[in-house]
Design an enzyme around this catalytic site. Structure first.
Site, PDB file in Angstrom:
ATOM      1  CB  CYS A  41      -0.909   0.009   1.227  1.00  0.00           C
ATOM      2  SG  CYS A  41      -2.072   1.404   1.242  1.00  0.00           S
ATOM      3  CG  ASP A  43      -0.780   3.975   5.339  1.00  0.00           C
ATOM      4  OD1 ASP A  43       0.115   4.460   6.062  1.00  0.00           O
ATOM      5  OD2 ASP A  43      -1.983   3.960   5.660  1.00  0.00           O
ATOM      6  NE  ARG A  45      -0.781   4.686   8.806  1.00  0.00           N
ATOM      7  CZ  ARG A  45      -2.034   4.354   9.103  1.00  0.00           C
ATOM      8  NH1 ARG A  45      -2.448   4.452  10.348  1.00  0.00           N
ATOM      9  NH2 ARG A  45      -2.857   3.922   8.183  1.00  0.00           N
ATOM     10  CG  HIS A  97      -1.534  -1.064   5.876  1.00  0.00           C
ATOM     11  ND1 HIS A  97      -2.056  -0.049   6.659  1.00  0.00           N
ATOM     12  CD2 HIS A  97      -1.731  -0.683   4.601  1.00  0.00           C
ATOM     13  CE1 HIS A  97      -2.527   0.897   5.863  1.00  0.00           C
ATOM     14  NE2 HIS A  97      -2.347   0.539   4.618  1.00  0.00           N
ATOM     15  CB  CYS A 100      -5.657  -0.541   4.661  1.00  0.00           C
ATOM     16  SG  CYS A 100      -5.377  -0.010   2.945  1.00  0.00           S
TER      17      CYS A 100
HETATM   18 CO    CO Z   1      -3.429   1.189   2.983  1.00  0.00          CO
END
Ligand code: CO
Length: 208
Positions: A41, A43, A45, A97, A100
């Site tokens: 992803c 993302d 993080r 994750h 998400c």
């Molecule tokens: Co995500």
């Protein structure tokens, strides 16, 4: 992250690398030979190399919203094709994750414009696994489970591509479904039984 510090950070990083190995960038410049393709992803993080302890040159990386593998996505398909046919990776990881945002957005009925067709791919995962998901009463459990099932379905999409099919047969390339737990930092192997998962769909997709 202060954007004005990025170039001085970069200079520091170069110096750190050269302090350990003066030929570090000479070897990087020679080329890459990663054994792993990581699909994760976007993302902020979930920083792929950090969570795996990987160094530059070790992992070929593709990231998009909710780690999707759509056969109409020219970018994802090109990455898989290049990694498998040219870099000859032996492992493909799809890493989702918990928490998400993409998966969460797909669970809601909001109109998100351009994102709608993208998130619809996740809603398709929900539809395929509706029976299991609808038995879950706790919204958080359902959300987390959809994250896992989305990883599983994207692994199936990876396995459906012609190049991967050939490489599984020719050199035993393997596909792995993982989830990163943002709340603990733990990387979890979902240990997906692909023989079981693919049973029943192999004739439709004409998989080996
Ligand atoms: Co995500």
């Amino acid at each position: 992250m202060d954007i004005s510090k990025i170039f001085s950070n970069n200079q520091k990083w170069i110096e750190e690398k050269l302090a350990v190995d003066t030929a570090y960038f000479d070897s990087l410049a020679k080329g890459q030979n990663p054994d792993i393709l990581y699909i994760g992803c976007s993302d902020s993080r979930v920083s792929a190399e950090d969570i795996m302890g990987a160094s530059p040159g070790e992992v070929f990386v593709h990231r998009n919203i909710a780690n999707m593998v759509s056969n109409l996505d020219l970018s994802a398909m090109s990455v898989i094709n290049y990694a498998v046919a040219h870099l000859k990776v032996n492992h493909i990881i799809v890493c989702g994750h918990y928490n998400c945002g993409g998966v969460k957005a797909a669970l809601a009925a909001d109109d998100l414009g351009l994102l709608n067709p993208w998130l619809r791919n996740i809603r398709d995962v929900y539809r395929i696994h509706k029976e299991e998901l609808n038995t879950m009463e706790n919204d958080m459990d359902k959300y987390n489970r959809l994250v896992e099932l989305n990883v599983q379905e994207q692994c199936v999409n990876v396995l459906k591509t012609a190049e991967v099919q050939l490489a599984v047969k020719a050199r035993g390339l393997s596909v792995h479904g993982w989830v990163f737990d943002v709340a603990s930092g733990k990387l979890i192997d979902l240990k997906i039984d692909f023989n079981h998962v693919l049973k029943g769909i192999t004739e439709i997709y004409q998989l080996e």
